[in-house]
Design a protein around this motif. Structure first.
Motif, PDB file in Angstrom:
ATOM      1  N   GLY A  54       0.787  -1.220   0.000  1.00 13.40           N
ATOM      2  CA  GLY A  54       0.000   0.000   0.000  1.00 13.40           C
ATOM      3  C   GLY A  54       0.818   1.269   0.000  1.00 13.40           C
ATOM      4  N   VAL A  55       2.094   1.180  -0.416  1.00 10.79           N
ATOM      5  CA  VAL A  55       2.972   2.353  -0.452  1.00 10.79           C
ATOM      6  C   VAL A  55       3.844   2.282  -1.699  1.00 10.79           C
ATOM      7  CG1 VAL A  55       3.069   2.687   2.055  1.00 10.79           C
ATOM      8  CG2 VAL A  55       4.732   1.184   0.948  1.00 10.79           C
ATOM      9  N   THR A  56       4.456   3.411  -2.033  1.00 13.30           N
ATOM     10  CA  THR A  56       5.414   3.455  -3.132  1.00 13.30           C
ATOM     11  C   THR A  56       6.799   3.126  -2.590  1.00 13.30           C
ATOM     12  OG1 THR A  56       4.142   5.131  -4.307  1.00 13.30           O
ATOM     13  CG2 THR A  56       6.452   4.905  -4.926  1.00 13.30           C
ATOM     14  N   LEU A  57       7.442   2.139  -3.174  1.00  8.88           N
ATOM     15  CA  LEU A  57       8.738   1.679  -2.667  1.00  8.88           C
ATOM     16  C   LEU A  57       9.919   2.375  -3.334  1.00  8.88           C
ATOM     17  CD1 LEU A  57       8.039  -2.167  -2.440  1.00  8.88           C
ATOM     18  CD2 LEU A  57       7.991  -0.475  -0.597  1.00  8.88           C
ATOM     19  N   PHE A  58       9.731   2.857  -4.564  1.00  4.09           N
ATOM     20  CA  PHE A  58      10.830   3.486  -5.300  1.00  4.09           C
ATOM     21  C   PHE A  58      10.327   4.732  -6.017  1.00  4.09           C
ATOM     22  CE2 PHE A  58      12.196  -0.902  -4.959  1.00  4.09           C
ATOM     23  CZ  PHE A  58      13.549  -0.786  -4.665  1.00  4.09           C
ATOM     24  N   ARG A  60      10.890   6.794  -9.360  1.00  5.44           N
ATOM     25  CA  ARG A  60      11.423   6.561 -10.689  1.00  5.44           C
ATOM     26  C   ARG A  60      12.016   7.843 -11.242  1.00  5.44           C
ATOM     27  NH1 ARG A  60       7.636   3.177  -8.147  1.00  5.44           N
ATOM     28  NH2 ARG A  60       7.199   1.319  -9.422  1.00  5.44           N
ATOM     29  N   GLY A  61      13.187   7.718 -11.872  1.00  7.07           N
ATOM     30  CA  GLY A  61      13.832   8.877 -12.467  1.00  7.07           C
ATOM     31  C   GLY A  61      14.516   8.498 -13.757  1.00  7.07           C
ATOM     32  N   PRO A  62      15.052   9.463 -14.485  1.00  6.41           N
ATOM     33  CA  PRO A  62      15.706   9.172 -15.774  1.00  6.41           C
ATOM     34  C   PRO A  62      16.964   8.319 -15.629  1.00  6.41           C
ATOM     35  CG  PRO A  62      16.059  11.463 -15.120  1.00  6.41           C
ATOM     36  CD  PRO A  62      15.038  10.902 -14.184  1.00  6.41           C
ATOM     37  N   ARG A  63      17.558   8.338 -14.435  1.00  6.57           N
ATOM     38  CA  ARG A  63      18.794   7.559 -14.234  1.00  6.57           C
ATOM     39  C   ARG A  63      18.563   6.274 -13.445  1.00  6.57           C
ATOM     40  NH1 ARG A  63      23.506  12.096 -12.918  1.00  6.57           N
ATOM     41  NH2 ARG A  63      23.242  13.309 -14.856  1.00  6.57           N
ATOM     42  N   GLY A  64      17.318   5.914 -13.248  1.00 14.63           N
ATOM     43  CA  GLY A  64      17.046   4.685 -12.522  1.00 14.63           C
ATOM     44  C   GLY A  64      16.035   4.903 -11.415  1.00 14.63           C
ATOM     45  N   ILE A  65      16.112   4.085 -10.397  1.00 17.14           N
ATOM     46  CA  ILE A  65      15.170   4.158  -9.282  1.00 17.14           C
ATOM     47  C   ILE A  65      15.930   4.331  -7.976  1.00 17.14           C
ATOM     48  CG2 ILE A  65      13.373   2.786 -10.423  1.00 17.14           C
ATOM     49  CD1 ILE A  65      14.384   0.353  -8.915  1.00 17.14           C
ATOM     50  N   THR A  66      15.309   5.019  -7.038  1.00 14.42           N
ATOM     51  CA  THR A  66      15.885   5.180  -5.697  1.00 14.42           C
ATOM     52  C   THR A  66      14.816   4.817  -4.682  1.00 14.42           C
ATOM     53  OG1 THR A  66      15.269   7.520  -5.695  1.00 14.42           O
ATOM     54  CG2 THR A  66      17.515   6.979  -6.374  1.00 14.42           C
ATOM     55  N   PRO A  67      15.199   4.116  -3.608  1.00 12.72           N
ATOM     56  CA  PRO A  67      14.190   3.691  -2.634  1.00 12.72           C
ATOM     57  C   PRO A  67      13.598   4.871  -1.872  1.00 12.72           C
ATOM     58  CG  PRO A  67      16.394   3.178  -1.832  1.00 12.72           C
ATOM     59  CD  PRO A  67      16.549   3.649  -3.253  1.00 12.72           C
ATOM     60  N   THR A  68      12.298   4.812  -1.656  1.00 12.24           N
ATOM     61  CA  THR A  68      11.647   5.774  -0.777  1.00 12.24           C
ATOM     62  C   THR A  68      11.923   5.365   0.661  1.00 12.24           C
ATOM     63  OG1 THR A  68       9.598   4.494  -0.660  1.00 12.24           O
ATOM     64  CG2 THR A  68       9.807   6.094  -2.472  1.00 12.24           C
ATOM     65  N   ALA A  72      13.238   1.625   1.719  1.00  8.38           N
ATOM     66  CA  ALA A  72      14.429   1.363   2.527  1.00  8.38           C
ATOM     67  C   ALA A  72      14.076   0.596   3.798  1.00  8.38           C
ATOM     68  CB  ALA A  72      15.116   2.677   2.871  1.00  8.38           C
ATOM     69  N   ALA A  73      12.949   0.961   4.414  1.00  8.39           N
ATOM     70  CA  ALA A  73      12.544   0.289   5.656  1.00  8.39           C
ATOM     71  C   ALA A  73      12.153  -1.157   5.402  1.00  8.39           C
ATOM     72  CB  ALA A  73      11.379   1.048   6.293  1.00  8.39           C
ATOM     73  N   PHE A  74      11.334  -1.399   4.366  1.00  6.23           N
ATOM     74  CA  PHE A  74      10.896  -2.770   4.099  1.00  6.23           C
ATOM     75  C   PHE A  74      12.061  -3.633   3.630  1.00  6.23           C
ATOM     76  CE2 PHE A  74       8.823  -6.108   1.526  1.00  6.23           C
ATOM     77  CZ  PHE A  74       8.037  -6.669   2.525  1.00  6.23           C
TER      78      PHE A  74
END
Length: 310
Positions: A54-58, A60-68, A72-74
């Motif tokens: 029920g949450v967004t985990l990453f 998205r960007g032009p250079r890839g993905i970064t954890p939210t 990071a917690a999960f």
């Protein structure tokens, strides 16, 4: 927000494996390649996992993905689950064949030259079919591997206290010396002016290490600019060959040069640079083989401490 229902059958192990791959690769394309699946399959798996939680985990960007913050917690919990399952499989194998097994040890410069080889030699006398895999890397990457279950223990310098995830167990104290080859112009001299040290090339540990920061403080205290002519590495084999072939200076654990007739310790005090060497262990049950190696490391470390006091 309601607590996600993670035991209703929707969450699969493949979701946790995918999450780990996404974190390691930093892109859906890279994770898909690592897992040998197509990009649409990886994307669908990520969407499934985000829907379950029920949450967004990453992001998205032009250079890839970064954890939210949620990702990071999960990820901490996901990697702990994967590590426990990996350990469980190895534990079963060892119970089926008590003489065999595998231990994966991470190491960096401190502890890798004397302690670990002696401990491996000792345990192999009793368990010749035990496989010991040694992975050498900088401390931070090794910690990631440890938490993820891809490394059983780390042997090296202790730089922090134990916490909920990591146990740090001291084995002995070690000092740092400035080391050169025996034919170096400064070898055998007494009362070396610290300013002279800046006239030679250096081998320095990586910028991310505690020892590097301590050496930079040493340079600053003595008015020595950070050497422009330098090599940065924590590989002992690389350091040793560079020392033997060049008039370089390296800051190394004192035990390294003690039994090396081709290397010499400079008469320069580094009293403020020293550290504890020990084990960094995960907060999970280890396999019998890993426990056996820990016992061997502790025994060898006790003998080394005795040697230092003779």
């Amino acid at each position: 927000m309601k607590t996600p229902r993670l035991l209703d059958g929707r969450l699969k192990l493949r979701h946790l494996v995918l999450l780990d791959a996404l974190l390691r690769q930093g892109s859906v394309v890279g994770a898909a390649a690592q897992l040998h699946v197509t990009q649409p399959v990886a994307t669908r798996g990520l969407h499934e996992l985000e829907e379950i939680l029920g949450v967004t985990l990453f992001d998205r960007g032009p250079r890839g993905i970064t954890p939210t913050v949620y990702g990071a917690a999960f990820a901490e919990h996901a990697r702990a689950v994967l590590a426990q399952l990996t350990e469980a499989g190895r534990h079963i194998v060892e119970l089926a064949d008590a003489e065999r097994g595998t231990v994966i040890v991470g190491t960096h410069l401190a502890g890798s030259n004397v302690l670990l080889p002696r401990a491996i030699t000792r345990i192999k006398r009793d368990r010749p079919y035990l496989t010991v895999i040694v992975r050498e890397a900088a401390p931070e990457p090794l910690l990631v591997e440890l938490v993820a279950g891809r490394v059983d223990m780390i042997v090296g310098r202790l730089t922090a206290a134990s916490d909920e995830q990591i146990e740090r167990r001291k084995l002995y104290d070690e000092f740092v010396d400035l080391i050169v080859r025996s034919s170096h112009p400064l070898a055998g001299r007494t009362r070396i002016d610290p300013a002279e040290l800046g006239e030679y090339p250096w081998i320095l540990p990586g910028a991310e290490t505690v020892l590097r920061r301590e050496l930079e403080e040493f340079f600053a205290r003595n008015g020595i600019p950070l050497p422009a002519n330098r090599v940065e590495t924590t590989s002992f084999l690389t350091v040793r060959e560079l020392l033997l072939e060049n008039d370089v200076i390296a800051a190394l654990p004192s035990l390294i040069a003690r039994d090396e007739p081709e290397l010499s310790r400079l008469d320069v005090s580094l009293e403020q640079i020293g550290h504890s060497v020990g084990l960094t262990l995960p907060a999970r049950t280890l396999s019998p083989s890993a426990e056996a190696l820990i016992d061997s490391l502790a025994s060898v470390a006790a003998e080394m401490a005795g040697e230092e006091h003779r």
